[in-house]
Each structure stands twice: as structure tokens, then as C-alpha cells.
Motif scaffolding. Structure first.
Motif, short mmCIF file in Angstrom:
data_model
loop_
_atom_site.label_atom_id
_atom_site.label_comp_id
_atom_site.label_asym_id
_atom_site.label_seq_id
_atom_site.Cartn_x
_atom_site.Cartn_y
_atom_site.Cartn_z
N ASN A 118 0.84 -1.19 0.00
CA ASN A 118 0.00 0.00 0.00
C ASN A 118 0.87 1.24 0.00
O ASN A 118 2.10 1.16 -0.04
CB ASN A 118 -0.98 -0.02 1.17
N GLN A 119 0.24 2.39 0.02
CA GLN A 119 0.96 3.66 -0.08
C GLN A 119 0.55 4.55 1.09
O GLN A 119 -0.62 4.64 1.44
CB GLN A 119 0.61 4.34 -1.40
N LEU A 120 1.52 5.21 1.70
CA LEU A 120 1.29 6.17 2.77
C LEU A 120 1.72 7.53 2.27
O LEU A 120 2.84 7.68 1.75
CB LEU A 120 2.11 5.79 4.00
N LEU A 121 0.85 8.53 2.42
CA LEU A 121 1.18 9.89 1.99
C LEU A 121 1.06 10.86 3.15
O LEU A 121 0.20 10.70 4.03
CB LEU A 121 0.23 10.36 0.89
N LEU A 122 1.92 11.85 3.17
CA LEU A 122 1.80 13.00 4.05
C LEU A 122 1.57 14.22 3.17
O LEU A 122 2.19 14.37 2.12
CB LEU A 122 3.08 13.20 4.87
N VAL A 123 0.66 15.08 3.60
CA VAL A 123 0.35 16.30 2.84
C VAL A 123 0.53 17.48 3.77
O VAL A 123 0.00 17.50 4.89
CB VAL A 123 -1.09 16.26 2.29
N HIS A 124 1.32 18.48 3.31
CA HIS A 124 1.56 19.68 4.10
C HIS A 124 0.60 20.78 3.68
O HIS A 124 0.43 21.04 2.49
CB HIS A 124 3.01 20.15 3.96
N SER A 125 -0.02 21.39 4.67
CA SER A 125 -0.95 22.49 4.43
C SER A 125 -0.24 23.80 4.78
O SER A 125 0.54 23.82 5.72
CB SER A 125 -2.18 22.29 5.32
#
Length: 73
Positions: free
Chosen positions: A48-55
Motif C-alpha cells: 500500500n501507499q502512505l502519503l503526508l500532505v503539508h498544508s
């Protein structure tokens, strides 16, 4: 509104302890418990894939790139 490319990850949640970071994962083999059950039963595990998104800019990071048979939870 900024479009964020997540490659099929549809749910981003706030990262605990931060007001600027969000995380999301796909469930290629179900949740972590289901993936473990499948593995123990001898079934192949799709990574699977893990993402982090910066706001607020919406920059996407993939901190860990799993290999075949690895599952992040």
C-alpha cells in the motif's frame, strides 16, 4: 481550491500533534489486521501507499516507499 494528487487515496486525516500535516493511506489489502490475516493464510499482499500532505500549499510526500509484500499501518 487546490487539487491534490493522491493516486486514489480519498481520505486525508489530520496528523496528531500538528495543525499543518495530514496523512492518508490506501487499503490495497484491507486494513492492517486484514493484511496480516491474508499473509498468515499464505495469500499475497499488495503493498500500500502512505502519503503526508503539508498544508496550506498541498505538497505531497511519500515518506516510505514499500516494496513487494510490505504493508504500512
Amino acid at each position: 481550491m487546490k487539487r491534490i494528487i493522491t493516486n486514489g487515496i480519498t481520505n486525508l486525516e489530520p496528523l496528531a500533534g500538528s495543525s499543518e500535516w495530514y496523512w492518508g493511506t490506501d487499503y490495497a489489502s484491507g486494513d492492517l489486521h486484514e493484511a496480516e490475516d491474508a499473509f498468515r493464510s499464505g495469500h499475497p499482499i499488495r503493498k500500500n501507499q502512505l502519503l503526508l500532505v503539508h498544508s496550506p500549499e498541498g505538497k505531497v510526500y511519500e515518506p516510505v516507499s514499500p516494496g513487494a509484500g510490505q504493508y504500512l499501518g
